[in-house]
Design an enzyme around this catalytic site. Structure first.
Site, mmCIF file in Angstrom:
data_model
loop_
_atom_site.group_PDB
_atom_site.id
_atom_site.type_symbol
_atom_site.label_atom_id
_atom_site.label_comp_id
_atom_site.label_asym_id
_atom_site.label_seq_id
_atom_site.Cartn_x
_atom_site.Cartn_y
_atom_site.Cartn_z
ATOM 1 N N ARG A 159 43.598 36.503 39.023
ATOM 2 C CA ARG A 159 44.619 36.619 40.057
ATOM 3 C C ARG A 159 45.084 38.053 40.308
ATOM 4 N NH1 ARG A 159 44.832 31.706 38.016
ATOM 5 N NH2 ARG A 159 44.221 32.862 36.201
ATOM 6 N N THR A 160 45.439 38.756 39.231
ATOM 7 C CA THR A 160 46.085 40.062 39.405
ATOM 8 C C THR A 160 45.109 41.067 40.005
ATOM 9 O OG1 THR A 160 47.336 39.496 37.432
ATOM 10 C CG2 THR A 160 47.514 41.765 38.220
ATOM 11 N N LYS B 20 31.697 53.609 25.257
ATOM 12 C CA LYS B 20 31.118 54.719 24.485
ATOM 13 C C LYS B 20 32.192 55.472 23.708
ATOM 14 C CE LYS B 20 27.900 55.383 28.304
ATOM 15 N NZ LYS B 20 27.654 56.272 29.437
ATOM 16 N N ARG C 33 45.589 47.319 33.570
ATOM 17 C CA ARG C 33 45.828 46.207 32.622
ATOM 18 C C ARG C 33 45.225 46.633 31.298
ATOM 19 N NH1 ARG C 33 45.231 39.800 33.334
ATOM 20 N NH2 ARG C 33 47.160 40.276 34.438
ATOM 21 N N HIS D 201 54.707 42.491 32.602
ATOM 22 C CA HIS D 201 53.795 42.172 33.709
ATOM 23 C C HIS D 201 54.688 42.135 34.956
ATOM 24 C CE1 HIS D 201 50.550 40.745 36.026
ATOM 25 N NE2 HIS D 201 50.182 39.671 35.340
#
Ligand code: CP
Length: 320
Positions: free
Chosen positions: A65-66, A93, A115, A145
């Protein structure tokens, strides 16, 4: 400044970044929600409002969703979008978050949406961002959030008007939920009447910390008791990916004790609303017939995610 934003610009404007609800004043958050509400009436009026601007999604955790709604919101506004995930990028890496951010920043984005599993990472990037690169927190560990809280607030405002009359139950794994943290902060700032927390003891933070004088937060021991006289409920999934100190409950056992089921809704008013930030675990914290039933606003929340993220991008970028 873009005319779309100037009508909603609060005194002093908007902050540079959106890393947490706490960094924004009530009037700024309200202005953002008013803009999102206006956009929801006819989103096409804002199509192409930010031509040629660039948004980079920098995601170190899974998301449907986000990430998608930031991408679609940006594209609707005429922005270009690039996506970077921790898997398949040089993060694998051993590149540090800051080095990856500086690499992204060297390509002159207007917004970087982050995120990350570690609390405080969005703020860390905001502190090293150059002017006019806006950092947006799309979820940092258990901490926050904030754009989810905005879309939830818009959904509640549309359903009930002023939050001052709303008694909201938040049920499930509150302790490990960044959604709950940001929602409690935002709804308290907006003057919600009551937030009733309930869930298994291991999932509810210490009531003494939450129920400070003047706080709208109250803690209940049983879901049935919390739902009595409430206007809405927000169900929260068990945040398995952030739990390492307690045993994850058995699905069926959890559903029978803490799942929101059809029998719970037999006793609520016709205007009662069910919210869930997603992703849902059907048959665990919520029954399918409730998630898909007449009280559910779950798909409205997703749609409002688009409008609130369009408003947020306009406020940060067009409000410069
Ligand atoms: N609500 C939410 O953050 O969903 P995603 O993890 O799918 O983005």
């Amino acid at each position: 400044m873009n005319e779309a934003v100037s009508n909603h610009r609060p005194a002093g404007g908007f902050p540079e970044h959106f890393t947490d609800v706490e960094g924004w004043r009530a009037e700024q958050l309200t202005a953002l929600l008013d803009l999102a509400q206006e956009i929801s009436g006819d989103p096409t009026r804002w199509f192409g409002a930010l031509p040629g601007r660039l948004l980079v999604n920098l995601f170190y955790e899974p998301s449907t969703r986000t990430r998608l709604s930031f991408e679609i919101a940006a594209k609707r506004l005429g922005m270009m979008v690039a996506n970077v995930s921790s898997t398949g990028s040089s993060v694998e890496k051993g590149e540090t978050l800051e080095d990856t951010f500086h690499t992204v920043q060297a390509m002159s984005p207007d917004c970087v949406v982050l995120r990350h599993p570690e609390p405080g990472t969005a703020q860390r990037l905001a502190e090293v961002a150059v002017p006019n690169v806006h950092v947006i927190n799309a979820g940092d560990g258990v901490a926050a959030h904030p754009s989810q809280a905005l879309l939830d607030a818009l959904t509640l405002r549309q359903a009930f008007g002023d939050l001052g009359e709303v008694r909201l139950v938040m049920a499930g794994d509150i302790r490990h939920s960044r959604v709950a943290r940001s929602a409690i902060a935002l709804f308290s700032t907006l003057g919600i009447a009551e937030i009733r927390l309930c869930g298994p003891q291991a999932f509810v933070p210490d009531p003494a910390r939450l129920s400070a004088p003047g706080s709208p937060v109250r803690v209940f021991e049983h879901l049935e008791e919390a739902l009595e006289g409430a206007d809405a409920v927000m169900m929260l999934r068990i945040q398995k990916e952030r739990i390492d100190d307690i045993e994850i409950p058995d699905r069926d056992d959890y559903h029978s004790k803490w799942g929101l089921r059809a029998e719970h809704l037999e006793r609520v008013s016709s205007g009662f609303k069910v919210l869930h930030p997603g992703p849902m675990n059907r048959g665990v914290e919520i029954a399918s017939e409730v998630a898909d039933g007449p009280h559910s606003l779950i798909r409205t929340q997703v749609r409002n995610g688009l409008f609130t993220r369009m408003a947020l991008l306009l406020a940060l970028v067009a409000g410069e």
